[in-house]
Design a protein around this motif. Sequence first.
Motif, PDB file in Angstrom:
ATOM      1  N   MET A 289     -31.140 -50.123  81.185  1.00  0.00           N
ATOM      2  CA  MET A 289     -32.695 -49.135  80.852  1.00  0.00           C
ATOM      3  C   MET A 289     -33.697 -49.768  81.013  1.00  0.00           C
ATOM      4  N   MET A 290     -34.074 -51.027  80.192  1.00  0.00           N
ATOM      5  CA  MET A 290     -35.165 -51.650  79.784  1.00  0.00           C
ATOM      6  C   MET A 290     -35.536 -53.010  79.950  1.00  0.00           C
ATOM      7  N   GLY A 291     -34.054 -53.607  80.542  1.00  0.00           N
ATOM      8  CA  GLY A 291     -34.738 -55.447  80.609  1.00  0.00           C
ATOM      9  C   GLY A 291     -34.615 -56.263  79.524  1.00  0.00           C
ATOM     10  N   VAL A 292     -34.389 -55.313  78.184  1.00  0.00           N
ATOM     11  CA  VAL A 292     -34.239 -56.037  76.675  1.00  0.00           C
ATOM     12  C   VAL A 292     -32.715 -56.627  76.585  1.00  0.00           C
ATOM     13  N   ARG A 293     -33.232 -58.269  76.609  1.00  0.00           N
ATOM     14  CA  ARG A 293     -32.073 -58.501  76.366  1.00  0.00           C
ATOM     15  C   ARG A 293     -32.193 -59.067  75.113  1.00  0.00           C
ATOM     16  N   LEU A 294     -31.293 -59.290  74.269  1.00  0.00           N
ATOM     17  CA  LEU A 294     -30.861 -59.416  72.544  1.00  0.00           C
ATOM     18  C   LEU A 294     -30.014 -60.523  72.947  1.00  0.00           C
ATOM     19  N   GLY A 295     -29.861 -61.255  71.955  1.00  0.00           N
ATOM     20  CA  GLY A 295     -28.179 -62.305  72.142  1.00  0.00           C
ATOM     21  C   GLY A 295     -28.036 -61.492  70.423  1.00  0.00           C
ATOM     22  N   PRO A 296     -26.165 -61.947  69.856  1.00  0.00           N
ATOM     23  CA  PRO A 296     -25.723 -61.475  69.580  1.00  0.00           C
ATOM     24  C   PRO A 296     -26.266 -61.029  67.906  1.00  0.00           C
ATOM     25  N   MET A 297     -26.931 -62.441  67.609  1.00  0.00           N
ATOM     26  CA  MET A 297     -27.645 -62.703  66.015  1.00  0.00           C
ATOM     27  C   MET A 297     -28.725 -61.204  66.202  1.00  0.00           C
ATOM     28  N   ALA A 298     -29.641 -61.111  67.073  1.00  0.00           N
ATOM     29  CA  ALA A 298     -30.967 -60.301  66.956  1.00  0.00           C
ATOM     30  C   ALA A 298     -30.736 -58.753  67.310  1.00  0.00           C
ATOM     31  N   ALA A 299     -29.823 -58.738  68.546  1.00  0.00           N
ATOM     32  CA  ALA A 299     -29.405 -57.336  68.330  1.00  0.00           C
ATOM     33  C   ALA A 299     -28.466 -56.142  66.688  1.00  0.00           C
ATOM     34  N   GLY A 300     -27.822 -57.683  66.419  1.00  0.00           N
ATOM     35  CA  GLY A 300     -27.130 -57.053  65.004  1.00  0.00           C
ATOM     36  C   GLY A 300     -28.253 -56.721  63.597  1.00  0.00           C
ATOM     37  N   ILE A 301     -28.856 -57.834  63.480  1.00  0.00           N
ATOM     38  CA  ILE A 301     -30.194 -57.560  62.456  1.00  0.00           C
ATOM     39  C   ILE A 301     -31.147 -56.613  63.057  1.00  0.00           C
ATOM     40  N   THR A 302     -31.053 -56.196  64.772  1.00  0.00           N
ATOM     41  CA  THR A 302     -31.891 -55.549  65.059  1.00  0.00           C
ATOM     42  C   THR A 302     -31.148 -53.563  64.614  1.00  0.00           C
ATOM     43  N   ALA A 303     -30.061 -53.725  65.346  1.00  0.00           N
ATOM     44  CA  ALA A 303     -29.186 -52.557  64.719  1.00  0.00           C
ATOM     45  C   ALA A 303     -28.833 -52.110  63.109  1.00  0.00           C
ATOM     46  N   LEU A 304     -28.485 -53.157  62.941  1.00  0.00           N
ATOM     47  CA  LEU A 304     -28.397 -52.934  61.356  1.00  0.00           C
ATOM     48  C   LEU A 304     -29.293 -52.105  60.005  1.00  0.00           C
ATOM     49  N   SER A 305     -30.695 -53.411  60.797  1.00  0.00           N
ATOM     50  CA  SER A 305     -32.568 -53.363  60.246  1.00  0.00           C
ATOM     51  C   SER A 305     -32.494 -51.502  60.701  1.00  0.00           C
TER      52      SER A 305
ATOM     53  N   LYS B 266     -21.118 -54.754  53.936  1.00  0.00           N
ATOM     54  CA  LYS B 266     -19.960 -54.261  54.629  1.00  0.00           C
ATOM     55  C   LYS B 266     -19.875 -54.098  56.030  1.00  0.00           C
ATOM     56  N   ASP B 267     -20.997 -53.178  55.863  1.00  0.00           N
ATOM     57  CA  ASP B 267     -21.831 -52.633  57.582  1.00  0.00           C
ATOM     58  C   ASP B 267     -21.706 -53.856  58.433  1.00  0.00           C
ATOM     59  N   THR B 268     -21.863 -55.279  58.191  1.00  0.00           N
ATOM     60  CA  THR B 268     -22.716 -56.261  59.440  1.00  0.00           C
ATOM     61  C   THR B 268     -20.464 -56.558  60.147  1.00  0.00           C
ATOM     62  N   SER B 269     -19.935 -56.074  59.264  1.00  0.00           N
ATOM     63  CA  SER B 269     -18.586 -56.135  60.181  1.00  0.00           C
ATOM     64  C   SER B 269     -17.837 -55.735  61.389  1.00  0.00           C
TER      65      SER B 269
END
Length: 491
Positions: free
Chosen positions: A353-369, A431-434
């Motif tokens: 949608m926006m061309g924003v590509r995050l690696g797994p670690m960056a995407a995980g931290i972004t969503a969780l935060s 626990k949500d990190t799972s």
Amino acid sequence: MKRPGLATACLLLAVLLSGPAAGEPPRAGPAEPSSALARIQAAGVLRVAIDATYPPMEFLENGQPVGFDVELARELARRLGVTAQFIVMDWDGILAGLTSGRYDIIVSSMNITPARAQQVDFVEYARMSQVFVTTRGRSFRTEAQLAGQRVAVQTNTTSQRWVQQLVQRGVAVREIRPFPGATECFAAVQSGQADVIVIDEPVGRFFAQRDDHFVITGQALEPEPIGIAINKQEPELTGAIRRAFEDFQRTGGLKRLSAHWFGGELGQAVKPSGFWTFSREVVLPRVIRGLGVTLQLTFGAGGLGLALGLLVALARISRRTAIRGVATAYITLFRGTPLLLQLLFIFFALPLMMGVRLGPMAAGITALSLNAAAYIAEIFRAAIESIDKGQMEAARALGMSHELAMRRVILPQTFRRLIPPLVNELAALSKDTSLVMVIALPELLYETKQLAGTYLRPEVYAWAALGYLIIVVALSALAQRLERRLEARGT
């Protein structure tokens, strides 16, 4: 590499475009290899197809092919003087890929049947049967002994069809319990939900030697041959593979390989490996690595969520309608949609949608935060609003602005009240990190799930539970220490 100059390029072009001189015969190019074996030796690579979904014969571990068949293929390639290149294929199309030349051989526990033998040549390298596996202290040696028992099988396998045929022949099996994978079969027997497993002999032996809860007690079907599949149009390659395998077998390599993966040759006694030995040698290194990733996610997302949550909370109680509206919309969005959906959206949808590509670690931290900030914001807001309004009025009477009074008077008084709910939120976040396992980030639960599936050892989930428990207990101890220090300071 440097680019050639213009003069050099023109000279090369002229040479390439010029044909042979008049009367000069055309110059022959390099000769093509006359056979697959010659091509393999010229390239130095033997292309091997596997269906990497069948431990212990062939499967993926940390993204790399491993297993009995994989090591056998490497040995055969070494004896041909080349290296093995593995091509992972779906089972349904694996023979078509061989006949079309996509690879040179198939080493993937393929049963030698008359129909297949008409399509390809085979070099037999083992014989496999179906076996009975049960818990130690019990025994099932004949098909008649399955009467009145709950039999676990894998769905859509030879095992399931064989047990169904037993029922049709009059053996009164109490219940056939089909499971999608071997892990579930072993877990069902260990938990008492089934009495015996009927499964492929290599699978049964591989996992029985790694867990002394299980034992192979009998053979369900006569052994059937499995072989290396080779294109019928390449008899020279078939002969070379056959000689390489016979040499490997004659020098004791096949016996050593079988002992490594099955605890002995197929059909021989298996020496089991206990839970603690297996945990020490296989599980703990990966669990510790996964725990490290979980801690990075927890504290990385927790720190960002704390900072963002405070800003959202201040916006939520702002006197400006537009700012309050944005903060309210943010909280509603992230508290009203599942965290898993947010994670999938950030990792998979944002690039499209926006061309924003995050690696797994960056995407995980972004969503969780982002998700944690929505909940932390409400914790901050509740703590701020719990402070007596007279505190703000007194600060304003002293000439402080609203922002200065908030920073100097209100927020310091909220810290002690914030500690318990913030620790609870951080514990829930750990626990949500799972959930990040869905984007293949190797955190604690992902690692234990891979181990449970690969080695059919569901009890390794206990290590994941212990890891999460350690995090929560440590956070609780930290919170108690902070509370004591604040009380000692009289704040």
